[in-house]
Structures are given as C-alpha cells and as structure tokens.
Design a protein around this motif. Structure first.
Motif, mmCIF file in Angstrom:
data_model
loop_
_atom_site.group_PDB
_atom_site.id
_atom_site.type_symbol
_atom_site.label_atom_id
_atom_site.label_comp_id
_atom_site.label_asym_id
_atom_site.label_seq_id
_atom_site.Cartn_x
_atom_site.Cartn_y
_atom_site.Cartn_z
ATOM 1 N N LYS A 2 59.667 -25.275 84.311
ATOM 2 C CA LYS A 2 58.852 -24.070 84.190
ATOM 3 C C LYS A 2 59.720 -22.819 84.289
ATOM 4 O O LYS A 2 60.810 -22.827 84.860
ATOM 5 N N TRP A 3 59.211 -21.742 83.726
ATOM 6 C CA TRP A 3 59.964 -20.477 83.733
ATOM 7 C C TRP A 3 60.147 -19.945 85.148
ATOM 8 O O TRP A 3 61.175 -19.341 85.466
ATOM 9 N N ASN A 4 59.179 -20.154 86.018
ATOM 10 C CA ASN A 4 59.313 -19.666 87.396
ATOM 11 C C ASN A 4 60.466 -20.349 88.113
ATOM 12 O O ASN A 4 61.207 -19.712 88.864
ATOM 13 N N GLU A 5 60.629 -21.649 87.877
ATOM 14 C CA GLU A 5 61.727 -22.368 88.511
ATOM 15 C C GLU A 5 63.079 -21.912 87.964
ATOM 16 O O GLU A 5 64.047 -21.809 88.713
ATOM 17 N N ILE A 6 63.123 -21.622 86.671
ATOM 18 C CA ILE A 6 64.372 -21.147 86.061
ATOM 19 C C ILE A 6 64.756 -19.794 86.636
ATOM 20 O O ILE A 6 65.917 -19.557 87.010
ATOM 21 N N PHE A 7 63.786 -18.886 86.740
ATOM 22 C CA PHE A 7 64.079 -17.565 87.299
ATOM 23 C C PHE A 7 64.436 -17.656 88.784
ATOM 24 O O PHE A 7 65.277 -16.905 89.269
ATOM 25 N N ALA A 8 63.826 -18.583 89.510
ATOM 26 C CA ALA A 8 64.163 -18.760 90.918
ATOM 27 C C ALA A 8 65.608 -19.243 91.064
ATOM 28 O O ALA A 8 66.342 -18.774 91.936
ATOM 29 N N GLN A 9 66.034 -20.165 90.199
ATOM 30 C CA GLN A 9 67.407 -20.646 90.259
ATOM 31 C C GLN A 9 68.404 -19.553 89.856
ATOM 32 O O GLN A 9 69.487 -19.451 90.434
#
Length: 87
Positions: A2-9
C-alpha cells in the motif's frame, strides 16, 4: 504494498539519514566557530569529527531500537501449540 506503507518506509529512511548526518555536521560547525572566533588550532576538527561520528552512531542505534521495538515479533512458543498440548 500500500502507498501508506511505502511513504512510512521512505520517511523512516529519511529520518535515519538525517539522524546520521546532523550530529556530524553540528559538531563540525561548532569546530568551525571555535577556529574562527576563538582562533583555536585546526586540531579541534579531529576530536569534533570523532565525537560527531560517535553521536551519529548512537542516534542510529536508538532509531534501530525504536524500529525493532515497533516491529516486535511474538516469542517462540507464545502462539504455537504442539500436537500434545490441548486448549
């Protein structure tokens, strides 16, 4: 993924980069001020660099501990049941 996980990383990676760079830059900046304002010799840069690198490693270690604490895995045997164990 998901995009949220990518931005969190990505934000975690950026935080780690800043955590590594800023203590070293701040200590070298303090050494520059000591050399220009107080006319201390250039030998000040050597301890300043060593202290800055040490502070960078300590900050990176604290970030590592925070990440591993956040992604805590269950202990072995906590959720596992063998064939002979009954509920």
């Amino acid at each position: 993924m998901k995009w949220n996980e990518i931005f969190a990383q990505l934000t975690l990676l950026g935080q780690l980069g800043l955590s590594l760079a800023m203590p070293l830059l701040m200590s070298l900046g303090a050494c520059y001020l000591l050399c220009t304002r107080l006319h201390v010799g250039l030998w000040v840069y050597l301890p300043g660099m060593i202290l800055g690198i040490g502070a960078s490693f300590m900050t990176a270690y604290k970030v590592y501990l925070a990440v591993t604490r956040k992604e805590k895995k269950p202990k072995r045997g906590e959720h596992e049941r063998s064939f002979n164990q009954h509920y």
